[in-house]
Design a protein around this motif. Structure first.
Motif: not given
Length: 297
Positions: A10-17, A66-68, A27-31
């Motif tokens: 429910g916390a998701q939003f477009s552009g997250m991360g 992933l964001h968290s 972060a790039q490597e983990l994504f």
């Protein structure tokens, strides 16, 4: 003491991360690693997808995780939790953040959990409803006396409880709860009855995956949804994680226990500020904050 808390669905939003990806090599490597593990480019959906794209279960849960988790890993040296907790899905993020699970294993489990829950939802049409302005014991009594499957699922804060179950039973319970004086009893736009006995097929499927995953001794206690108490033993963490799908999320009780055990600052790690709002409603004296990353970490 510093408590770090991790949001759920429910916390998701477009552009997250996207800010993390653009400003942190780690972060790039983990994504990119996540894209490879999942077998589809989740970063495209997170960074550019619509709200509708992000609502798909196989996307939502890994995206929030992933964001968290990536945010926690890019906070830098200041990330020193004395205790952690996560709301539902957020429990997996919390377990990676406190060292109990690796990034890779956490992501695989979250992905399996999302798909298992989706399957359980398709087996039996079901839903959830938010109940505002009633004491927990009144809500519990109405659930217990309503025909069919309907249970208390999320104890979010005093006066805010989410119920979960069969569609007809939820509708009937909502009518009764309004008669009992609920300020609102509102059916939620969700795919199924999470944290209820109707998730049993998903629990069985996830149990096998969790049993086959190695958990390490965590760096600090996790206050789990099922027990609302500090847990540090790996086998207990596993058992509680398996029970979580069919048991209620005791968020109110978890925060109360964390405060009793010395938590003074609650930092939310991940999208949104929902948990900070709930903490304030549970204990007005607690300080809250949003985690921020260090660029070029």
């Amino acid at each position: 003491m510093n408590a770090y808390i991790f949001p759920g669905q429910g916390a998701q939003f477009s552009g997250m991360g996207l800010d993390l990806y653009e400003n942190s090599p780690l972060a790039q490597e983990l994504f990119e690693k996540a894209n490879s593990i999942l077998g589809f480019t989740i970063t495209d959906i997170m960074f550019e997808g619509s709200a509708e794209d992000l609502k798909e279960t196989k996307v939502t849960q890994p995206a929030i995780f992933l964001h968290s988790v990536i945010l926690a890993k890019t906070i830098g040296a200041s990330f020193k939790p004395d205790m952690v907790a996560g709301h539902s899905l957020g429990e997996f993020s919390a377990l990676v953040a406190n060292g109990a699970l690796t990034f890779e294993d956490g992501l695989k489990l979250v992905s399996q959990r999302a798909l298992a829950m989706q399957k359980a939802c398709e087996l039996q049409p079901s839903t959830m409803a938010a109940v505002l302005g009633l004491d927990d014991d009144i809500v519990e009594k109405v659930c217990a006396t309503t025909p069919g499957v309907v249970v208390a699922a999320n104890y979010n804060c005093p006066g805010q409880l989410v119920i979960s179950g069969e569609i007809e039973a939820i509708n009937k319970a909502c009518e009764t709860l309004k008669e009992e004086g609920a300020r609102r009893a509102l059916v939620l736009p969700v795919g199924g009855a999470f944290h209820s006995p109707l998730m049993e097929p998903a629990r069985e499927e996830l149990a096998a995956a969790i049993e086959n995953t190695t958990f390490s001794k965590p760096n600090c206690p996790i206050y789990q949804n099922v027990t609302a108490s500090a847990v540090i033993d790996e086998s207990a963490i596993k058992a509680n994680l398996i029970s979580q799908l069919t048991a209620p999320v005791k968020w109110t009780q978890s925060v109360q226990q964390m405060v009793a055990d010395g938590a003074t600052l609650f930092t939310e790690v991940g999208p949104g500020k929902v948990l900070q709002g709930l903490v304030k409603k549970i204990n007005r004296a607690s300080e809250t904050a949003s985690a921020t990353f260090e660029a070029n970490s």
